[in-house]
Write a protein that holds these residues in place. Structure first.
Motif, short mmCIF file in Angstrom:
data_model
loop_
_atom_site.label_atom_id
_atom_site.label_comp_id
_atom_site.label_asym_id
_atom_site.label_seq_id
_atom_site.Cartn_x
_atom_site.Cartn_y
_atom_site.Cartn_z
N ALA A 32 34.21 25.01 47.24
CA ALA A 32 34.62 26.30 46.09
C ALA A 32 35.71 26.99 46.32
CB ALA A 32 33.23 26.99 46.06
N MET A 33 36.01 27.70 45.38
CA MET A 33 37.24 28.70 45.36
C MET A 33 36.80 29.86 44.47
SD MET A 33 41.19 27.89 44.16
CE MET A 33 42.59 28.85 44.61
N GLU A 34 37.08 31.12 44.82
CA GLU A 34 36.93 32.25 44.24
C GLU A 34 37.99 33.10 43.89
OE1 GLU A 34 34.44 36.26 45.35
OE2 GLU A 34 32.96 34.62 44.93
N ILE A 35 38.36 33.72 42.80
CA ILE A 35 39.54 34.20 42.39
C ILE A 35 39.25 35.50 41.74
CG2 ILE A 35 41.74 34.25 41.02
CD1 ILE A 35 41.51 30.96 41.31
N TYR A 45 48.03 37.72 34.45
CA TYR A 45 47.85 38.95 35.21
C TYR A 45 47.70 38.80 36.56
CZ TYR A 45 46.84 40.36 30.38
OH TYR A 45 47.06 40.74 29.13
N GLU A 46 47.38 39.83 37.43
CA GLU A 46 47.53 39.62 38.78
C GLU A 46 46.23 38.97 39.14
OE1 GLU A 46 46.89 42.72 42.92
OE2 GLU A 46 47.15 43.65 40.66
N ALA A 47 46.34 37.93 40.03
CA ALA A 47 45.25 36.91 40.55
C ALA A 47 45.16 37.10 42.14
CB ALA A 47 45.25 35.68 39.82
N THR A 48 44.24 37.06 42.56
CA THR A 48 44.20 37.01 44.06
C THR A 48 43.01 36.11 44.56
OG1 THR A 48 44.82 39.02 44.24
CG2 THR A 48 44.15 38.16 46.28
N VAL A 49 43.27 35.23 45.51
CA VAL A 49 42.25 34.30 45.95
C VAL A 49 41.26 34.97 46.90
CG1 VAL A 49 42.06 32.10 47.40
CG2 VAL A 49 43.77 32.15 45.79
N VAL A 50 39.98 35.21 46.78
CA VAL A 50 39.41 35.92 47.53
C VAL A 50 38.76 35.06 48.83
CG1 VAL A 50 36.92 37.09 47.67
CG2 VAL A 50 38.36 37.43 45.53
#
Length: 298
Positions: A231-234, A220-225
């Protein structure tokens, strides 16, 4: 479009006469009702020529997945060629007409870098509707390929756009070099040098080595915040209760932990696995957005 110069700001809407004065080339685009925008998809393109000068600034509001190229062009270098099917804007030497065709832009040959553009004055639709419509094009292409001993006949559909590739062989298998994920496979598992058999269809994404972690594919639609060294937030949105999946290129980082929370801030179950330098995460989708937080080992 907004042009700012001399302390003044001008708003220009697509489909108006003012936009038409700036539009020097377009192919397969349409304007949305009410001057809301100019729509382009796939190979569609449009070219604007903006006035330049000290202090001039141009602002464009552009939707997703567009490639934008910018170049400075002197007015005397710019030439327009209206073929009747589309309009070309180019610099330098004017294209030469094809033998047997008039010099009116209906059919021409134009030197481009190390290659040559040959235009036959016919749309792709005419090729599709008339079995013999592409004969001139086929003969010209095979003649040039034969001259450098590169003639090869295969019946296959293969199109590339950046790291993405759609493949559908009809008579012979297609062997690809590199590591790809099949975007139509829910596991999104990387495969080295995949082979696509005749009659099979694949929508693939090339797994390229990168310096920073990135999303390779998602159901589905996924965006890197946000993305940092630690760290990484999606954020991922999808139909409520359906399974969501993502594969992420870790760029050589090792995963310390993965957490998934719903829009209310409540933790939800997720499953993870690794394949080489990629991380696979599955979790329940939510139309309001699920947040996936990945922490890297230090």
């Amino acid at each position: 479009i907004r042009i700012q110069r001399g302390g003044r700001s001008e708003i220009i809407r697509p489909g108006t006469s003012r936009e038409a004065a700036l539009l020097v080339g377009e192919q397969w685009t349409v304007t949305t009702p009410g001057g809301g925008g100019r729509f382009a998809d796939g190979p569609a393109t449009f070219i604007y020529l903006f006035p330049a000068g000290p202090g001039t600034r141009v602002f464009l509001t552009i939707g997703n997945q567009f490639r934008v190229d910018v170049a400075a062009v002197d007015p005397e270098e710019r030439q327009l060629l209206d073929t009747g099917v589309t309009c070309y804007s180019f610099t330098g030497v004017r294209p030469e007409p094809l033998p047997g065709h008039p010099d009116d832009g209906s059919a021409f040959r134009w030197k481009c870098g190390n290659g040559t553009l040959t235009f036959f004055g016919a749309s792709a639709e005419s090729f599709a509707r008339d079995p013999g419509g592409a004969q001139d094009l086929v003969e010209a292409a095979t003649a040039r390929a034969s001259a450098v001993e590169r003639t090869s006949w295969r019946r296959e559909f293969l199109i590339r756009r950046g790291p993405y590739m759609a493949v559908h062989p009809m008579t012979e298998e297609v062997r690809l070099r590199g590591r790809y994920i099949n975007l139509l496979d829910h596991t999104l598992k990387p495969v080295q040098d995949p082979v696509v058999q005749p009659g099979q269809s694949r929508l693939l994404r090339l797994v390229e080595n990168s310096l920073e972690p990135q999303i390779l594919g998602a159901s589905y639609e996924a965006t890197v915040v946000s993305s940092t060294e630690d760290a990484m937030e999606i954020r991922c949105t999808g139909p409520l209760g359906t399974p969501a999946a993502m594969r992420i290129h870790t760029a050589g980082r090792l995963v310390e932990s993965v957490a998934c929370v719903d829009p209310t801030g409540q933790s939800v179950d997720s499953r993870t696995s690794t394949e080489g330098d990629t991380l696979y995460v599955t979790f329940p989708a939510n139309p309001e957005g699920m947040t996936v937080s990945i922490r890297w080992q230090k």
